[in-house]
Scaffold this active site. Structure first.
Site, short mmCIF file in Angstrom:
data_model
loop_
_atom_site.label_atom_id
_atom_site.label_comp_id
_atom_site.label_asym_id
_atom_site.label_seq_id
_atom_site.Cartn_x
_atom_site.Cartn_y
_atom_site.Cartn_z
N ARG A 1 0.82 -1.22 0.00
CA ARG A 1 0.00 0.00 0.00
C ARG A 1 0.85 1.27 0.00
NH1 ARG A 1 -4.69 -1.99 4.33
NH2 ARG A 1 -5.52 -3.60 2.98
N ASP B 1 13.15 1.76 -11.84
CA ASP B 1 14.52 1.25 -11.81
C ASP B 1 14.55 0.00 -10.93
OD1 ASP B 1 17.18 0.68 -11.61
OD2 ASP B 1 17.80 2.65 -10.89
N ASP C 1 16.73 -2.73 -10.81
CA ASP C 1 17.84 -3.68 -10.68
C ASP C 1 18.70 -3.56 -9.42
OD1 ASP C 1 19.28 -1.46 -11.23
OD2 ASP C 1 20.01 -2.13 -13.19
#
Ligand SMILES: *[C@@H]1O[C@H](CO)[C@@H](O)[C@H](O)[C@H]1NC(C)=O
Ligand SMILES: *[C@@H]1O[C@H](CO)[C@@H](O)[C@H](O)[C@H]1NC(C)=O
Ligand SMILES: *[C@@H]1O[C@H](CO)[C@@H](O)[C@H](O)[C@H]1NC(C)=O
Ligand SMILES: CC(=O)N[C@H]1CO[C@H](CO)[C@@H](O)[C@@H]1O
Ligand SMILES: CC(=O)N[C@H]1CO[C@H](CO)[C@@H](O)[C@@H]1O
Length: 362
Positions: free
Chosen positions: A149, A219, A221
């Site tokens: 949430r 992003d 990674d």
């Protein structure tokens, strides 16, 4: 939290003649909140749970501007179940045991801007539900280290230029998937996965969730480098949502930042940032700045890595002879009388003297 004074504007109904913003630069659904302007000033002088000088007594009546003349221990997270026309600006809220910042019920015209919503605690561990048809804007706010949430949205909502970092397996931005209709703008936000992240930033939603979705940066990674991409909303999850081709015409952020500018802005100024406390400093400088490498899923804020809230450098406020909430030095420099209770008087620019003072602090 600022060491001296925290100002809370109590919800009040906006009068139709008021074109004045809550404060210069106020944005979103709550932008025209009047707070306690035109009412009285209440100075909180102790941390008691009730009685004269307590916060509970301060908010027992509407149309008050509340000034804290003491350090505030700030134990509770925020829930709004009822009310209209409120703006939460530069607020840091963390360690909610249920939700951390929730809006649910008969609630209208709310803005949460430039704030930090952090580290909802086990076992519920939530950023918060944002569920109302009355309109909520969430602008340039950091959601960090919540399992789920971040937020979960139903109803009328605009989510713009926010940063969501290290959400957990429960989900990042969760679109409502109930029978009631939702109408949302989701614009130019940044989602950076952290050590606890195992699901994509957007989940759920159904045909009742109508959304204009654009320029959200992802992003995933966790490599310490900002090397993500702008999500294509229709192909990268959210399949159930009813995508719109035009933005809903909501009161919005004056300047729509690019996602990377939004990230820089949130790092620089989200939360109670005039004097960032140890918790916020850690969240921003150690976790968010690591771009995916550092993030804490915590159950107990009193142990490592947080080790409690840290020193709260409250205690002694500036000298305020007339006890009207405005320090003598400011009054002397700005033409109000340090010996007369004049903080609620309306100045020529339409704001109460005390609002002029508090607006000067940011
Ligand atoms: C100052 O005046 C306001 C009303 O304008 C009142 O609410 C407040 O209690 C007064 N404060 C003191 C210290 O007398
Ligand atoms: C606040 O609470 C303390 C401890 O119960 C009590 O001694 C004190 O009188 C209270 N202060 C006020 C202003 O009521
Ligand atoms: C919310 O704001 C709008 C626009 O300013 C206003 O028309 C409406 O009355 C407000 N709603 C409430 C419940 O105050
Ligand atoms: C961008 C993104 O999060 N894509 C995900 C969408 O959902 C599929 C199936 O659950 C995942 O494999 C993708 O990684
Ligand atoms: C700070 C934090 O991470 N809070 C909770 C977020 O979600 C995880 C997973 O449920 C919990 O372990 C954390 O307590």
């Amino acid at each position: 939290m600022g060491p001296f004074i925290l100002l809370v504007a109590i919800a009040a109904v906006v009068t139709s003649c008021s074109a004045l913003l809550a404060f210069p630069g106020a944005e979103g659904f709550g932008a025209q909140s009047t707070g306690g302007r035109g009412g009285t000033v209440y100075v909180v002088t102790n941390l008691n749970d009730s009685g004269a000088g307590s916060f509970r007594d301060a908010v027992s009546q509407s149309n008050r501007i509340v000034v804290f003349a003491i350090g505030d221990s700030g134990k509770d997270a925020i829930t709004i179940a009822n009310g209209a026309n409120m703006i939460f600006d530069h607020v840091s809220v963390s360690w909610g045991r249920d939700e951390t910042f929730s809006i649910n019920g008969d609630v209208s015209n709310i803005t949460i801007s430039d704030s930090i919503i952090a580290q909802g605690l086990e076992t519920h561990s939530c950023g918060g539900l944002i569920q109302t048809d009355g309109g909520v804007s969430i602008i340039r706010t950091l959601y960090i280290d919540n399992q789920t949430r971040n937020p979960k949205v139903k109803g009328v909502n605009e989510f713009v230029n926010n940063v969501v970092y290290n959400w957990g397996g429960g989900g990042g931005y969760i679109a409502g998937d109930s029978a009631g209709p939702s109408y949302a703008n989701i614009l130019n936000n940044v989602f950076i996965s952290g050590p606890s992240t195992s699901v994509s930033p957007f989940t759920r939603g159904n045909a009742n969730f109508h959304a204009y979705v654009s320029d959200n940066y992802y992003d995933p990674d966790k490599d310490g480098v900002l090397d993500g991409w702008i999500l294509s909303p229709t192909t990268e999850n959210y399949s159930g949502v009813d995508f719109q081709t035009a933005k809903y015409n909501y009161p919005t952020a004056k300047t729509l930042l690019s996602p990377t500018d939004a990230l820089a802005k949130v790092k620089a100024s989200a939360g109670a940032s005039k004097f960032r406390d140890r918790v916020d400093t850690y969240l921003i400088n150690t976790e968010l700045a690591s771009l995916g490498k550092v993030g804490a899923l915590i159950t107990d804020p009193t142990v490592s890595p947080m080790n409690g809230p840290g020193p709260i450098t409250g205690g002694t406020g500036p000298v305020d002879t007339d006890k009207d909430g405005i320090p003598d030095a400011y009054e002397a420099a700005h033409g109000t009388n340090p010996n007369v209770n004049d903080s609620a008087d309306i100045a020529s620019n339409g704001y109460a003297n005390i609002e002029k003072y508090i607006n000067s602090l940011v």
